[in-house]
Scaffold this active site. Sequence first.
Site, mmCIF file in Angstrom:
data_model
loop_
_atom_site.group_PDB
_atom_site.id
_atom_site.type_symbol
_atom_site.label_atom_id
_atom_site.label_comp_id
_atom_site.label_asym_id
_atom_site.label_seq_id
_atom_site.Cartn_x
_atom_site.Cartn_y
_atom_site.Cartn_z
ATOM 1 N N HIS A 88 39.867 41.082 42.807
ATOM 2 C CA HIS A 88 40.896 41.825 43.535
ATOM 3 C C HIS A 88 42.004 42.283 42.588
ATOM 4 O O HIS A 88 42.164 41.760 41.480
ATOM 5 C CB HIS A 88 41.481 40.966 44.653
ATOM 6 C CG HIS A 88 42.110 39.693 44.163
ATOM 7 N ND1 HIS A 88 43.324 39.661 43.505
ATOM 8 C CD2 HIS A 88 41.686 38.414 44.203
ATOM 9 C CE1 HIS A 88 43.629 38.427 43.181
ATOM 10 N NE2 HIS A 88 42.645 37.633 43.583
ATOM 11 N N ASP A 121 38.959 35.633 40.847
ATOM 12 C CA ASP A 121 38.763 35.189 39.457
ATOM 13 C C ASP A 121 37.771 34.037 39.393
ATOM 14 O O ASP A 121 37.014 33.920 38.421
ATOM 15 C CB ASP A 121 40.099 34.804 38.808
ATOM 16 C CG ASP A 121 40.888 33.759 39.596
ATOM 17 O OD1 ASP A 121 40.440 33.367 40.697
ATOM 18 O OD2 ASP A 121 41.953 33.334 39.116
#
Length: 513
Positions: free
Chosen positions: A108, A404
């Site tokens: 994102h 992540d």
Amino acid sequence: MLARNRFLLLVVVGGAVLAIVSLSLQFLNLIPSTPIAEEWPLQPLDGGVRVGQGKSRKRVFPVPHTDAPDPVSEAYSYCNTPNRTEQAWEGHSPVDYKLLSVQVMIRHGDRYPLYYIPKTKRPAIDCTLSPGRKPSHPMLSSFISHMGQGGRGHWESTLGSVPRLPSHTACEMGELTQTGVVQHLRNGQLLHQAYMRHNLLPSDWSPRQVWVETTGKSRTLQSGLALLYGFLPDFDWTKLTVRHQWSTLFCGSACDCPARNRYLEEEQRRQYRLRVADTQLERTYADMARTLGLPTRQLRAANPIDSLLCHLCHGLPFPCVATGASGNAGCLTQAQFAVIRRQQLEDEVDRRRVGLYHKYAILAMYPYLNRTAAKMERVARSNEAGRKPRAGGEEVFTLSSAHDVTVAPLLSALGLEEAKFPRFAARVVFELWKSPPATQGQKKSTGKDGKLFIRVLYNGQDVTFHTTFCHSRNRHGDQPLCPLENFFSFVRRDMFRVLNATSYQEACYRRPG
């Protein structure tokens, strides 16, 4: 004698003029110059998206740094501020090769912190979208309008109730910012420029040809929609189904793996031991806690680096608090921030050395990689010479919008251990290519049909020959791409060798001993 001196003077002056003109032309991009990878992955340069417009036989092999990176400079590259040019190599191939499919995994975009530092003011960031506020994008206004029509789309599970746009004037924890939206509009526009010249998707693409999936967090859903809009401007909502991945590992129905959890626990213990052994880090946390008037334990629990990164990325001063009767401000400093980042970078080095995280990553990302391989195999079969295509086509563009903690193990599982930790709006791309049919006199291992190849790119850089399954090939040989069969063998068998196993089931359920 005089004539000879004049001649020498003309030679010297002429050479200087030619050098100046040549450098000027290269500066103005009138003469193409070969890009030099100073970092891996290549960082943005100077203002927009730069994509080559022709197929290229050239491969770029990033050169990893050997010097320790500066923690603050590295943090700025992590921010991925969308105000610089990015040299991207998606869509490059030898002449006459055909692009069959593209699968993209993204992190994102820029978000508001997930943690709050006690006794400090939260970063003042507006999470509503405004085309007149920087950073902006030419497509931002139309993107906002198009998201208003999202009710016409198909939403799996609870995704239909997740907002399609960030909307709070005072950002909520973890909310996508306008910077994050712009980062992925740029990513999508970059992929549009790279792939549409290859006719990856027809103008009348079918619902089956585009696959979009995301976790249930608004920041991943919104990031995915921003990239998709940049890639397919004004896409037809009625053709789109957005699918929900409940796990951040995108493991679908194959998430149960006891060994994976054990490796993760061991890795977390390694992290802890390294952290508490760092005396400079301990002193820094104590100094920060003293400045804020907090117990050190409470400051650690607040994970201050998350909030400090937000301040750095948005150009905000680090947080301060009033101290003492005079009301003087005590502030956290960039030097303190640098110590924490330095320790994080050293942790990444130790993580690679020990290897526990790599074992965790293999088991964590096998389900996703296996699904990636299966999609490529279906597309390859549908493109075999003489085969009638299936009605509605195959999935030729897949977008997985993640975190992540998804992208980092994916990089490790692929063997890209030297890759930087995923920045905001990081992207990993898998391209499937087919060579032209063999001509008379050439070796025909597949009859008259062309051969199949894979490319892997990270943030626009071709890292195929750094992966475990293709690093041993001669990167300077006649064949500039990696055979798809290498990837299939890796996913189906070879990736488990480091675990002394031959399959996912064996690696997950074998008793330790």
